[in-house]
Design a protein around this motif. Structure first.
Motif, short mmCIF file in Angstrom:
data_model
loop_
_atom_site.label_atom_id
_atom_site.label_comp_id
_atom_site.label_asym_id
_atom_site.label_seq_id
_atom_site.Cartn_x
_atom_site.Cartn_y
_atom_site.Cartn_z
N LYS A 62 0.81 -1.22 0.00
CA LYS A 62 0.00 0.00 0.00
C LYS A 62 0.84 1.27 0.00
CE LYS A 62 -3.98 -2.15 2.25
NZ LYS A 62 -4.95 -2.09 3.38
N LEU A 63 2.04 1.21 -0.54
CA LEU A 63 2.85 2.42 -0.64
C LEU A 63 2.13 3.45 -1.51
CD1 LEU A 63 6.58 1.27 -0.95
CD2 LEU A 63 5.22 1.81 1.08
N TYR A 64 2.34 4.72 -1.15
CA TYR A 64 1.57 5.80 -1.76
C TYR A 64 2.36 6.53 -2.83
CZ TYR A 64 -1.01 10.23 -2.07
OH TYR A 64 -1.70 11.32 -2.52
N GLY A 65 1.64 6.96 -3.88
CA GLY A 65 2.15 7.89 -4.88
C GLY A 65 3.47 7.46 -5.50
N GLN A 66 4.43 8.37 -5.47
CA GLN A 66 5.71 8.14 -6.14
C GLN A 66 6.54 7.05 -5.45
OE1 GLN A 66 5.97 12.89 -7.18
NE2 GLN A 66 7.91 11.83 -6.94
N CYS A 67 6.23 6.74 -4.22
CA CYS A 67 6.97 5.70 -3.50
C CYS A 67 6.55 4.29 -3.89
CB CYS A 67 6.80 5.87 -1.99
SG CYS A 67 7.48 7.40 -1.30
N VAL A 68 5.51 4.17 -4.72
CA VAL A 68 4.98 2.85 -5.06
C VAL A 68 6.01 2.00 -5.81
CG1 VAL A 68 4.01 3.44 -7.33
CG2 VAL A 68 2.88 1.70 -5.90
N LEU A 69 7.04 2.63 -6.36
CA LEU A 69 8.09 1.89 -7.08
C LEU A 69 8.73 0.82 -6.21
CD1 LEU A 69 9.98 4.77 -8.98
CD2 LEU A 69 7.87 3.60 -9.60
N TRP A 70 8.71 1.02 -4.89
CA TRP A 70 9.39 0.10 -3.98
C TRP A 70 8.43 -0.84 -3.25
CZ3 TRP A 70 11.01 5.10 -4.87
CH2 TRP A 70 12.33 5.25 -5.34
N LYS A 71 7.20 -0.97 -3.72
CA LYS A 71 6.20 -1.75 -2.99
C LYS A 71 6.57 -3.22 -2.83
CE LYS A 71 3.19 -2.64 -6.99
NZ LYS A 71 3.32 -4.12 -6.98
N ASP A 72 7.34 -3.78 -3.77
CA ASP A 72 7.70 -5.20 -3.68
C ASP A 72 8.74 -5.49 -2.61
OD1 ASP A 72 5.94 -5.85 -5.71
OD2 ASP A 72 7.44 -5.67 -7.29
N ASN A 73 9.54 -4.48 -2.29
CA ASN A 73 10.58 -4.66 -1.28
C ASN A 73 11.00 -3.28 -0.80
OD1 ASN A 73 12.32 -6.24 0.31
ND2 ASN A 73 14.01 -5.97 -1.12
N ALA A 74 10.56 -2.90 0.39
CA ALA A 74 10.73 -1.52 0.85
C ALA A 74 11.24 -1.45 2.27
CB ALA A 74 9.41 -0.77 0.74
N CYS A 75 11.96 -0.37 2.55
CA CYS A 75 12.39 -0.05 3.92
C CYS A 75 11.44 0.94 4.57
CB CYS A 75 13.81 0.52 3.90
SG CYS A 75 15.09 -0.70 3.54
N CYS A 76 10.41 1.39 3.86
CA CYS A 76 9.46 2.35 4.40
C CYS A 76 8.09 1.69 4.59
CB CYS A 76 9.34 3.55 3.47
SG CYS A 76 8.70 3.13 1.81
N THR A 77 7.29 2.28 5.45
CA THR A 77 5.91 1.83 5.63
C THR A 77 4.99 2.66 4.74
OG1 THR A 77 5.50 3.41 7.41
CG2 THR A 77 6.40 1.25 8.03
#
Length: 264
Positions: A62-77
């Motif tokens: 459920k990453l938002y907006g421009q951060c969605v690029l990292w939805k498969d593997n992310a260090c952010c919530t």
């Protein structure tokens, strides 16, 4: 008649000495590959120890907006990704509009910069110790792709700011960053006369301008098509493999006393 003279018997090392020398030889042969592999793996797929980062990277659907690029593997919530898009988010209480409204075409680059910093698990080769009270680690000299840096400068050249280094030196008396007394608001193109000046100076050399292009596997991309996969995985692996191995001397010094005792 004199007796024939036989050559002296060959010097024989006791079994313990032979074993000790064998261990030393194995260490000398295996150490470079072992250390290099461990060092490489420790730099891959990790999150830095900072204010809002997760302990370990993982899927965030459920990453938002421009951060969605990292939805498969992310260090952010998901919440961090949402706040990265706010003008004055709770993440750092930082005000992009400290010299008037920042144009949207410029602001999108700072949002993407925040998404990369908060979400990417591929910055390990450039994680360094931080001297801040609010984080233990930071990034330093991340090699940005030429297009990313130059487009950032192109879209922001007519935006306005009062400082070169945005990491420090602000007036925080209101709880939100304001220009320090006496600082004059100027267009980016005067504060940062080149793309390299912008990318390298604005965050205390967190980034390094390079002439490498997107797709070269030699530079980190702030922007990419997630359908094609994350190109920064390969970039991080390349620089992790290029990192110098840990020195051999400390291990040899630690092993020397028991090996000498075994030779006695």
């Amino acid at each position: 008649m004199s007796r024939p003279r036989h050559p002296p018997p060959a010097t024989r090392h006791p079994p313990r000495a032979m074993a000790a020398m064998g261990v030393l030889l194995v260490v000398l042969v295996a150490w470079p590959a072992t250390v290099t592999g461990a060092a490489r793996d420790s730099l891959l797929n990790i999150c830095m120890d900072a204010k809002h980062h997760k302990k370990q990277p993982g899927p965030e659907g459920k990453l938002y907006g421009q951060c969605v690029l990292w939805k498969d593997n992310a260090c952010c919530t998901a919440n961090t990704s949402m706040e990265a898009h706010q003008d004055q988010s709770y993440l750092y209480n930082f005000n992009w509009d400290h010299c008037g409204a920042m144009p949207e075409k410029c602001k999108r680059h700072f949002i993407q910069d925040t998404c990369l910093y908060e979400c990417s698990p591929n910055l390990g080769p450039w994680i360094d110790q931080a001297d801040n009270s609010w984080r233990k680690e930071r990034i330093l000299h991340v090699p940005l792709c030429r297009e990313d840096c130059e487009q950032w400068w192109e879209d922001c050249q007519d935006a306005v700011t009062c400082k070169v280094n945005w990491h420090k030196g602000w007036n925080w008396t209101t709880g939100i960053n304001q220009c320090p007394q006496g600082a004059m608001c100027q267009k980016f193109k005067f504060v940062f006369p080149t793309p390299a000046a912008l990318c390298e100076q604005i965050w205390s050399h967190s980034y390094r301008y390079t002439t490498h292009r997107r797709g070269s596997a030699r530079c980190i991309q702030m922007w990419f098509d997630p359908v094609l996969g994350n190109p920064n995985v390969e970039v991080a692996r390349y620089y992790a493999n290029a990192a110098p191995p840990a020195p051999l001397a400390p291990l040899l010094l630690a092993l020397l006393p028991p090996l000498l005792l075994a030779l006695l």
